[in-house]
Design a protein around this motif. Structure first.
Motif, PDB file in Angstrom:
ATOM      1  N   SER A 275      26.626  24.094  72.977  1.00  0.00           N
ATOM      2  CA  SER A 275      27.494  24.569  71.892  1.00  0.00           C
ATOM      3  C   SER A 275      28.653  23.592  71.671  1.00  0.00           C
ATOM      4  CB  SER A 275      28.027  25.960  72.208  1.00  0.00           C
ATOM      5  OG  SER A 275      29.070  25.867  73.136  1.00  0.00           O
ATOM      6  N   PRO A 276      29.125  23.479  70.408  1.00  0.00           N
ATOM      7  CA  PRO A 276      30.165  22.483  70.109  1.00  0.00           C
ATOM      8  C   PRO A 276      31.413  22.551  71.012  1.00  0.00           C
ATOM      9  CG  PRO A 276      29.232  23.302  68.072  1.00  0.00           C
ATOM     10  CD  PRO A 276      28.623  24.112  69.185  1.00  0.00           C
TER      11      PRO A 276
ATOM     12  N   ARG B 265      32.723  42.652  69.800  1.00  0.00           N
ATOM     13  CA  ARG B 265      32.150  41.338  69.509  1.00  0.00           C
ATOM     14  C   ARG B 265      33.074  40.222  69.995  1.00  0.00           C
ATOM     15  NH1 ARG B 265      29.577  42.807  63.530  1.00  0.00           N
ATOM     16  NH2 ARG B 265      27.751  43.804  64.406  1.00  0.00           N
ATOM     17  N   HIS B 266      34.152  40.607  70.637  1.00  0.00           N
ATOM     18  CA  HIS B 266      35.114  39.603  71.117  1.00  0.00           C
ATOM     19  C   HIS B 266      35.582  39.961  72.526  1.00  0.00           C
ATOM     20  CE1 HIS B 266      35.239  38.139  67.003  1.00  0.00           C
ATOM     21  NE2 HIS B 266      35.400  39.388  66.625  1.00  0.00           N
TER      22      HIS B 266
ATOM     23  N   SER C 140      33.408  30.017  71.173  1.00  0.00           N
ATOM     24  CA  SER C 140      34.176  30.063  69.939  1.00  0.00           C
ATOM     25  C   SER C 140      34.478  31.506  69.518  1.00  0.00           C
ATOM     26  CB  SER C 140      33.389  29.333  68.854  1.00  0.00           C
ATOM     27  OG  SER C 140      33.989  29.499  67.615  1.00  0.00           O
ATOM     28  N   ARG C 141      33.502  32.373  69.573  1.00  0.00           N
ATOM     29  CA  ARG C 141      33.683  33.750  69.098  1.00  0.00           C
ATOM     30  C   ARG C 141      34.382  34.621  70.134  1.00  0.00           C
ATOM     31  NH1 ARG C 141      30.133  38.082  69.621  1.00  0.00           N
ATOM     32  NH2 ARG C 141      28.322  36.757  69.961  1.00  0.00           N
TER      33      ARG C 141
ATOM     34  N   GLN D 251      36.471  30.703  62.543  1.00  0.00           N
ATOM     35  CA  GLN D 251      35.602  31.624  63.275  1.00  0.00           C
ATOM     36  C   GLN D 251      35.887  33.074  62.862  1.00  0.00           C
ATOM     37  OE1 GLN D 251      33.080  31.108  65.867  1.00  0.00           O
ATOM     38  NE2 GLN D 251      32.789  33.275  65.456  1.00  0.00           N
TER      39      GLN D 251
ATOM     40  N   SER E  57      24.838  24.301  67.499  1.00  0.00           N
ATOM     41  CA  SER E  57      24.699  23.129  68.372  1.00  0.00           C
ATOM     42  C   SER E  57      23.871  22.030  67.717  1.00  0.00           C
ATOM     43  CB  SER E  57      24.080  23.542  69.710  1.00  0.00           C
ATOM     44  OG  SER E  57      22.809  24.100  69.498  1.00  0.00           O
TER      45      SER E  57
ATOM     46  N   ASP F  60      23.196  30.985  70.484  1.00  0.00           N
ATOM     47  CA  ASP F  60      22.882  29.557  70.535  1.00  0.00           C
ATOM     48  C   ASP F  60      22.800  29.147  72.011  1.00  0.00           C
ATOM     49  OD1 ASP F  60      22.507  26.988  69.695  1.00  0.00           O
ATOM     50  OD2 ASP F  60      24.573  26.652  69.018  1.00  0.00           O
TER      51      ASP F  60
ATOM     52  N   ASN G 134      22.524  39.417  71.490  1.00  0.00           N
ATOM     53  CA  ASN G 134      23.939  39.739  71.589  1.00  0.00           C
ATOM     54  C   ASN G 134      24.284  40.970  70.737  1.00  0.00           C
ATOM     55  OD1 ASN G 134      24.080  38.860  68.930  1.00  0.00           O
ATOM     56  ND2 ASN G 134      24.918  36.849  69.454  1.00  0.00           N
TER      57      ASN G 134
ATOM     58  N   PHE H 108      38.502  32.658  70.191  1.00  0.00           N
ATOM     59  CA  PHE H 108      38.917  33.672  69.214  1.00  0.00           C
ATOM     60  C   PHE H 108      40.066  34.506  69.789  1.00  0.00           C
ATOM     61  CE2 PHE H 108      38.844  37.807  67.239  1.00  0.00           C
ATOM     62  CZ  PHE H 108      38.573  37.555  65.910  1.00  0.00           C
TER      63      PHE H 108
ATOM     64  N   GLU I 176      24.013  33.689  64.215  1.00  0.00           N
ATOM     65  CA  GLU I 176      24.037  32.288  64.638  1.00  0.00           C
ATOM     66  C   GLU I 176      23.625  31.355  63.491  1.00  0.00           C
ATOM     67  OE1 GLU I 176      25.288  30.893  67.406  1.00  0.00           O
ATOM     68  OE2 GLU I 176      24.888  29.058  66.294  1.00  0.00           O
TER      69      GLU I 176
ATOM     70  N   ASP J 126      29.473  32.804  73.876  1.00  0.00           N
ATOM     71  CA  ASP J 126      29.896  32.078  72.680  1.00  0.00           C
ATOM     72  C   ASP J 126      31.386  31.777  72.812  1.00  0.00           C
ATOM     73  OD1 ASP J 126      30.669  31.224  70.143  1.00  0.00           O
ATOM     74  OD2 ASP J 126      29.251  32.536  69.115  1.00  0.00           O
TER      75      ASP J 126
ATOM     76  N   THR K 171      21.040  25.953  64.557  1.00  0.00           N
ATOM     77  CA  THR K 171      22.150  26.667  65.185  1.00  0.00           C
ATOM     78  C   THR K 171      23.356  25.727  65.186  1.00  0.00           C
ATOM     79  OG1 THR K 171      21.620  25.861  67.379  1.00  0.00           O
ATOM     80  CG2 THR K 171      20.566  27.923  66.694  1.00  0.00           C
TER      81      THR K 171
END
Lengths: 444, 473
Positions: free
Chosen positions: B86-87, B353-354, B392-393, A351, A239, B213, B206, B397, A390, B390, A237
């Motif tokens: 998550s990053p 989705r956002h 990022s998403r 993204q 991460s 993640d 989701n 976003f 993912e 998420d 994933t």
């Protein structure tokens, strides 16, 4: 009508010159960030170009490689490939081209460097694309710029003058009178029409596919049961990804630059005012390895043939399978059919772009990339894979490469803008009734 | 449908705590990890969970807690385990990349933040304390403070938030109307506004029908028996299940600047303020009227009162943006069934989705702006708090692709007029707001930025089980 074409060069780097090459590229990036676009403006026909180094085992992207480092060049331009090579070999900044390619094996020695010897070198390292997509087919750089000027002019007119009480048709006629007298808009005298889906060829393609359907089904079953279910799949994933790798990729996305220049170089080259606003366009460079065996190679080539046939018939209006943000994209099978490079120039953020791929054209990507190593698990070639959000996002990031140099000739225009501008031009130059004139002004 | 373990989910994800008129989000620093964990463990039974409460049984106070990476580390979660997050959470909001993506530049740069920024102490924990009024909230807070201070936790900064009459924010618009409904949360709403739990709660599928993640335990530590297995990573324990990511952004609002801009652009011929036109321009930019009424249903005039109307779409009522401009804040943030050039059905799929669950709280003078009442005493703004599984998403976003990026639909240079305008644009960079019109579109040029980011951070909003696990480290 102009022909947009791609060129891909893969040239081995002299190991001892690798550091010097990075320095040349870094300096060029710095100059580009400062706005010295004239480097690539000379011929007024380059839409995009990029240089990147692959197979450098000293970087986090290739630390397990046994291959020797190579320099990859990719460009999108107007006109014939050979003419473009001639441009690169003669008309463009010699010093720059020589500085870069003197770091590569087989490039002519300084005393032998002539337009001719350079061209021979480039032709030798040229690699054919497997499939190529363009978001604004038929439009030259010059046309894209002139159409943007026209749109800006019209918008300004609409903003600054009083149009109260006039109908759309009357406004159109008045504007037309003014542009006719203006030499800057001579493009309006040349007839242009937007590319259209070729339904005849499309129907033919469907018939051929239907005829081949039994074969395709059998083939898909073979791929599924004899190969895919035994393959290794991607299970990481986002991460799980190497943080250093992501950091480098993100920094390249920022276009802010100078970041990879050392302090010392910055002070030599002068202070760069960092523009931290992210760019409206971006690039994606990806490198993956083909799965072994003829079945996978045939499947991949068949998918490429399908894409190559379908794209110019169907995806000619600025959307690739529903993705409205791609200017150019290409797949390149190289290295003895062992590896695939994918390059694209797109609008917006990573993204958004990768999300679009999943949302709009997951099956197409899945069909292509399921033949490459450690892709997320697919089912019957066309499902799973990219729909496994993912894992697909993580895979995309993991197989992405930093691009050392990236140049766009119109960084503030989205592909939607480019196509919208052409549509404005086409409509504007016609004689319109009120209904059609209203349609025109919706676009401006 | 997936059943959500509501009793294990902290309540603020699913419940807006509408009756909690006052809140204190206190940033805490860990001085003594052992004592701190003991105390946090002891409050687990006070933490408000997400189970549905009847209206007449609403409590007078609520309590939740969230952790930044630095806080998890201070409490003993190993770096290997923190790396499984998550990053965006790991990297934080203030990296060069995120700063440019989120538009936190110029005055909004993290260099200038009051907290969470580059020159502030690193954020560790945030305790979210709510009360039905200020006195109740602060009394509850003080009782907690006595406890946490004697358990090695130190108050570092308080972010006090309130709600204003009719749920309006300082510019004068009713806020927080459109929230997505989470399937399986016990609440029911129109299908077009409902999303799968994994959009907001980790450990569930989701809207892509896959598991998001979620952080896991890479290197065993603490009481591993507490945690459920990860559905995504075989053999690993899931630290994220029933948790979420919580985002706080302190957004200062220039109420005077906002209304001066609207007034200046709409003045009568004699130079006086045209209140109706000024309000209309502001509403076109926001996407709803001050009452909350949607523009696609009331294009010309605010029907007044307060509106919670959310069951509306754009494709049929307003396909060309003639009522609610394409570039308006709310149409961008939730394009509903009119996303780019997609069909209504596909648009809804993509829009959903956002989504974000927003939990804004206001701060400063209780002013509700209008064309003529727009001079607050001191700084005012809102804590833009939101949840997403998420970052990022969803959050990033929305802030970049749908707000800062000026090219949605067929627009060329239209950032989100409320939250996406750049304070110091580059030379030649146009920033405008287009109102689609018949026969011609109208543009407002030279937009101004009315908000300044003053602080912010990404937090992990764990399940109550995971809080207990963290305390077992």
């Amino acid at each position: 009508m102009s022909q947009q074409n791609p060129l891909t060069l893969v040239t081995p780097i002299k190991p001892e010159k690798l550091a010097a090459l990075y320095k040349v590229l870094s300096n060029m990036k710095y100059r580009l960030e400062k706005g010295e676009h004239e480097l690539f403006e000379k011929n007024n026909n380059i839409h995009y170009l990029r240089w990147l180094v692959i197979d450098d085992k000293n970087t986090v992207f290739f630390n397990e490689t046994k291959r020797n480092p190579k320099l990859v060049f990719s460009s999108n331009f107007d006109g014939k490939v050979l003419a473009h090579i001639t441009d690169l070999s003669s008309d463009m900044d010699h010093q720059l081209i020589d500085e870069i390619y003197s770091c590569c094996i087989g490039y002519p020695e300084p005393k032998d460097c002539t337009p001719k010897t350079r061209a021979v070198f480039f032709k030798k390292h040229m690699i054919k694309v497997s499939a190529f997509y363009k978001g604004s087919p038929g439009r030259s750089l010059k046309q894209i710029r002139e159409e943007q000027d026209l749109r800006m002019y019209l918008r300004k007119k609409l903003d600054t003058e009083n149009w109260k009480g006039l109908t759309a048709q009357q406004i159109h006629q008045q504007l037309k009178k003014e542009t006719r007298a203006n030499a800057a808009f001579s493009i309006l005298n040349t007839k242009y029409s937007m590319p259209k889906t070729n339904w005849f060829k499309f129907a033919l393609l469907v018939i051929v596919l239907l005829a081949l359907l039994p074969l395709i089904i059998v083939w898909i079953l073979i791929v599924e049961f004899a190969y895919e279910r035994k393959d290794q799949h991607y299970t990481k994933t986002r991460s799980d990804l190497n943080a250093d790798k992501i950091k480098i990729l993100e920094e390249y996305e920022d276009l802010t630059s100078g970041e990879d220049l050392s302090k010392e170089e910055q002070s030599v080259a002068g202070v760069l005012v960092k523009d931290k606003v992210i760019n409206y366009q971006n690039q994606f460079s990806q490198l993956v390895e083909m799965k072994e065996g003829t079945v996978r190679l045939i499947t991949f080539k068949a998918m490429m043939l399908f894409a190559k046939t379908l794209i110019p018939i169907k995806f000619v209006k600025g959307e690739l399978m529903g993705i409205p943000t791609i200017h150019f994209a290409r797949w390149v099978l190289f290295d003895d059919n062992k590896r695939v490079l994918f390059f694209s120039n797109f609008d917006g953020s990573w993204q958004q772009y990768l999300g679009d791929f999943i949302d709009q054209s997951g099956w197409g990507l899945t069909g292509i990339f399921s033949n490459t190593k450690v892709f997320p698990k697919t089912r019957f070639l066309l499902t799973g894979g990219a729909y496994d959000e993912e894992h697909f996002l993580a895979w995309s990031r993991d197989s992405e490469l930093p691009t050392q140099i990236w140049y766009s000739a119109y960084p503030s225009l989205s592909i939607k803008n480019v196509n919208n501008n052409s549509q404005i031009r086409v409509l504007f130059s016609k004689n319109l009734n009120n209904k059609k004139a209203k349609k025109l002004f919706e676009l401006i | 449908m997936q059943t959500i373990e509501l009793k294990d989910v902290q309540g603020y994800i699913f419940r807006a705590y509408g009756n909690m008129k006052y809140s204190r989000f206190t940033l805490l620093k860990v001085n003594n990890p052992k004592a701190a964990k003991k105390w946090i463990n002891s409050i687990c039974n006070q933490i408000t969970n997400a189970s549905i409460v009847a209206k007449d049984e609403l409590p007078d106070t609520c309590l939740n807690i969230a952790f930044a990476p630095n806080g998890l580390s201070a409490l003993g979660l190993s770096q290997e385990n923190i790396n499984t997050f998550s990053p965006p959470f790991k990297e934080g909001m203030t990296t060069v990349h995120r700063t440019s993506l989120l538009g936190d530049i110029d005055s909004s740069s993290p260099e200038n933040w009051l907290w969470g920024g580059l020159k502030n102490e690193p954020v560790q924990l945030v305790l979210l304390v709510f009360g039905k009024d200020e006195a109740t909230c602060l009394a509850y807070y003080n009782s907690l403070k006595d406890e946490f201070e004697s358990h090695g936790l130190e108050e570092y900064r308080n972010l006090d938030g309130l709600t204003l009459k009719d749920n309006k924010e300082h510019f004068g618009f009713r806020d927080g109307i459109a929230q997505p409904i989470i399937k399986g949360s016990g609440r029911i709403g129109p299908e077009h506004n409902s999303v799968n739990p994994g959009e907001f709660v980790l450990g569930y599928k989701n809207n892509y029908k896959v598991y998001p993640d979620s952080p896991t335990i890479e290197k065993p530590q603490g009481n591993m028996n507490l945690l459920p297995p990860s559905p995504l990573k075989t053999g690993k324990k899931d630290l994220g299940k029933n948790g979420s990511y919580f985002i706080i952004r302190q957004m200062q609002q220039d109420v005077e600047g906002f209304w001066n801009f609207m007034n200046d652009r709409t003045r009568n011929a004699d130079g006086s303020i045209n209140e109706a036109e000024s309000t209309k321009l502001a509403s076109k930019m926001v996407g709803r009227w001050p009452s909350g009424a949607p523009l696609s249903k009331f294009p010309d005039k605010d029907p007044g009162g307060t509106s919670d109307e959310n069951d509306f779409l754009y494709a049929k009522d307003d396909p060309k943006g003639l009522k609610c401009p394409f570039g308006s804040h709310l149409r961008r943030m939730n394009p509903r069934d009119s996303f780019e050039t997609d069909t209504p059905k596909k648009s809804l799929l993509l829009s959903n989705r956002h989504r974000l669950i927003r939990r804004a709280r206001l701060y400063g003078d209780q002013i509700i702006g209008t064309p003529t009442n727009n001079k607050p005493k001191g700084d005012v703004g809102l804590y833009f708090n939101c949840f997403s599984a998420d970052i990022s998403r969803q959050f990033e976003f929305l802030q970049y692709t749908w707000s800062n990026y000026p090219k949605i639909k067929q627009l060329y240079s239209d950032p989100d007029p409320i939250i996406g305008v750049v304070e110091n644009p580059k030379k030649g960079q146009e920033q405008q707001f287009t109102q689609q019109g018949d026969p011609i579109n109208k543009t407002e040029k030279n937009l101004k930025r009315f908000i300044t980011i003053k602080g912010g951070a990404y937090f992990f909003f764990p399940s109550i089980t995971s809080i207990r696990y963290i305390c077992s480290l």
